[in-house]
Design a protein around this motif. Structure first.
Motif, short mmCIF file in Angstrom:
data_model
loop_
_atom_site.label_atom_id
_atom_site.label_comp_id
_atom_site.label_asym_id
_atom_site.label_seq_id
_atom_site.Cartn_x
_atom_site.Cartn_y
_atom_site.Cartn_z
N GLN A 187 31.00 -26.52 -20.58
CA GLN A 187 31.21 -27.47 -21.70
C GLN A 187 31.54 -26.45 -22.68
N LEU A 188 30.81 -25.28 -22.80
CA LEU A 188 31.20 -24.04 -23.89
C LEU A 188 32.94 -23.81 -24.02
N ILE A 189 33.43 -23.96 -22.90
CA ILE A 189 34.80 -23.51 -23.12
C ILE A 189 35.69 -24.18 -24.05
N ALA A 190 35.30 -25.35 -24.13
CA ALA A 190 36.17 -26.38 -25.19
C ALA A 190 35.97 -25.95 -26.45
N HIS A 191 34.96 -25.01 -26.90
CA HIS A 191 34.72 -24.61 -28.00
C HIS A 191 34.91 -23.27 -28.42
N LEU A 231 36.73 -10.60 -25.59
CA LEU A 231 35.60 -10.22 -24.94
C LEU A 231 34.61 -11.42 -25.28
N TRP A 232 33.89 -11.85 -24.13
CA TRP A 232 32.71 -13.07 -24.10
C TRP A 232 31.61 -12.40 -23.69
N LEU A 233 30.72 -12.32 -24.46
CA LEU A 233 29.23 -11.60 -24.14
C LEU A 233 28.32 -12.52 -23.77
N ASP A 234 27.93 -12.35 -22.66
CA ASP A 234 26.52 -13.51 -22.62
C ASP A 234 25.32 -12.71 -22.35
N VAL A 235 24.24 -13.09 -23.02
CA VAL A 235 22.75 -12.33 -22.98
C VAL A 235 21.81 -13.06 -22.07
N GLY A 236 21.14 -12.16 -21.28
CA GLY A 236 20.16 -12.74 -20.59
C GLY A 236 20.68 -13.88 -19.65
N SER A 237 21.66 -13.49 -18.63
CA SER A 237 22.55 -14.35 -18.01
C SER A 237 21.62 -14.85 -16.59
N GLY A 238 20.61 -14.33 -16.09
CA GLY A 238 19.88 -14.93 -15.24
C GLY A 238 20.99 -14.97 -14.04
N ALA A 239 21.21 -16.25 -13.43
CA ALA A 239 22.00 -16.42 -12.24
C ALA A 239 23.43 -16.46 -12.95
N GLY A 240 23.62 -16.36 -14.14
CA GLY A 240 25.07 -16.52 -14.68
C GLY A 240 25.32 -17.68 -15.48
N PHE A 241 24.57 -18.29 -15.90
CA PHE A 241 24.59 -19.51 -16.99
C PHE A 241 24.32 -19.08 -18.48
N PRO A 242 25.30 -19.39 -19.15
CA PRO A 242 26.48 -19.81 -18.90
C PRO A 242 27.75 -18.89 -18.70
N GLY A 243 27.49 -17.56 -18.84
CA GLY A 243 28.48 -16.73 -18.93
C GLY A 243 29.50 -16.38 -17.69
N LEU A 244 28.77 -16.42 -16.40
CA LEU A 244 29.59 -16.43 -15.13
C LEU A 244 30.47 -17.45 -14.97
N VAL A 245 29.97 -18.55 -15.35
CA VAL A 245 30.67 -19.88 -15.19
C VAL A 245 31.94 -19.95 -16.28
N ALA A 246 31.71 -19.32 -17.45
CA ALA A 246 32.77 -18.84 -18.42
C ALA A 246 33.73 -18.12 -17.98
N GLY A 247 33.30 -17.17 -17.17
CA GLY A 247 34.21 -16.11 -16.72
C GLY A 247 35.28 -16.76 -15.83
N ILE A 248 34.85 -17.70 -14.90
CA ILE A 248 35.59 -18.14 -13.88
C ILE A 248 36.55 -19.08 -14.47
N MET A 249 35.75 -20.12 -15.35
CA MET A 249 37.01 -21.04 -16.05
C MET A 249 38.06 -20.30 -16.97
N LEU A 250 37.69 -19.34 -17.81
CA LEU A 250 38.51 -18.59 -18.60
C LEU A 250 39.56 -18.05 -17.96
#
Ligand SMILES: C[S@@+](CC[C@H](N)C(=O)[O-])C[C@H]1O[C@@H](n2cnc3c(N)ncnc32)[C@H](O)[C@@H]1O
Length: 216
Positions: free
Chosen positions: A53-57, A64-83
């Motif tokens: 849902q972040l992609i809409a914003h 460059l989209w920076l995701d901190v404390g990604s854990g299993a990739g949420f939200p950053g890796l989902v964003a990477g695939i959607m982008l």
């Protein structure tokens, strides 16, 4: 999956990559604790749609989209695939201190071809590695990493004019912002989360220090 808000309307290619990611999550979860086990069955909503849902914003241009404390990739890796579909020139950088989680993130990146760099470090130590990517961040995201006063200290070195923050937060965000405002000039807006629960997307558009570091 198409009916899940945030994931509606994605292309067949994006859907395939996200399914590859979900399959790897299930496989690796048997070996390392990537997400709370109770959330695995409902992972499309709890993790994938919540992140997507972040992609809409996102702004029109995301170098460059920076995701901190990604854990299993949420939200950053989902964003990477959607982008890959919506912003094909974008690069995503995941900063995660747990090296086993980073091995999982790397395996998803390898299988999906997502334009994602994984930095296996504490965010406090990752400035040079991020600078080497050659762009300042246009978006910084995080979910479930730290309360806002602490999170602002973590992201401040990566913040520059024009950057936005997109943070998935829970019901305590108002009190976190009251505390943060003692240390920072901030401009924020709240967007209700489209996934079940009382979460919000906290959008941060200004971050400037007014007092020395928060004594966390
Ligand atoms: C509760 S988990 C949330 C993971 C993911 N963002 C999510 O919502 O599923 C917090 C993650 O942040 C990482 N983390 C905490 N402090 C960090 C720091 N200073 N630098 C990098 N990663 C950090 C932890 O290793 C952990 O994987």
């Amino acid at each position: 999956m198409e009916s899940v808000s945030g994931l509606a309307g994605v292309s067949r290619e994006t859907r395939g990559r996200l399914e590859t990611y979900r399959d790897l999550l299930v496989k690796w979860q048997a070996r390392i604790n990537l997400v709370a086990p109770s959330t695995l069955e409902d992972a499309w909503v709890r993790h994938f749609a919540d992140s997507a849902q972040l992609i809409a914003h996102a702004p029109d241009r995301v170098r460059l989209w920076l995701d901190v404390g990604s854990g299993a990739g949420f939200p950053g890796l989902v964003a990477g695939i959607m982008l890959m579909e919506t912003h094909p020139d974008s690069q995503v950088c995941l900063i995660e201190s747990d090296t086993r989680k980073c091995a999982f993130l790397q395996s998803v990146v390898a299988e999906t071809g997502a334009p994602v760099k994984v930095i296996p470090m504490r965010v406090e130590k990752a400035e040079a590695a991020v600078a080497a990517l050659g762009h300042t961040a246009d978006v910084i995201s995080a979910r479930a990493v730290a309360p806002m006063p602490r999170l602002m200290e973590m992201i401040a070195p990566y913040w520059s004019q024009g950057c936005i923050g997109l943070f998935l937060k829970g019901r305590d965000v108002a009190s976190e912002l009251t505390e943060a405002a003692k240390y920072w000039t901030i401009r924020t807006s709240h967007i209700p989360s489209s996934t079940p629960g009382d979460g919000v997307i906290l959008k941060l558009e200004e971050l400037a220090r007014v007092r020395p570091e928060h004594p966390h």
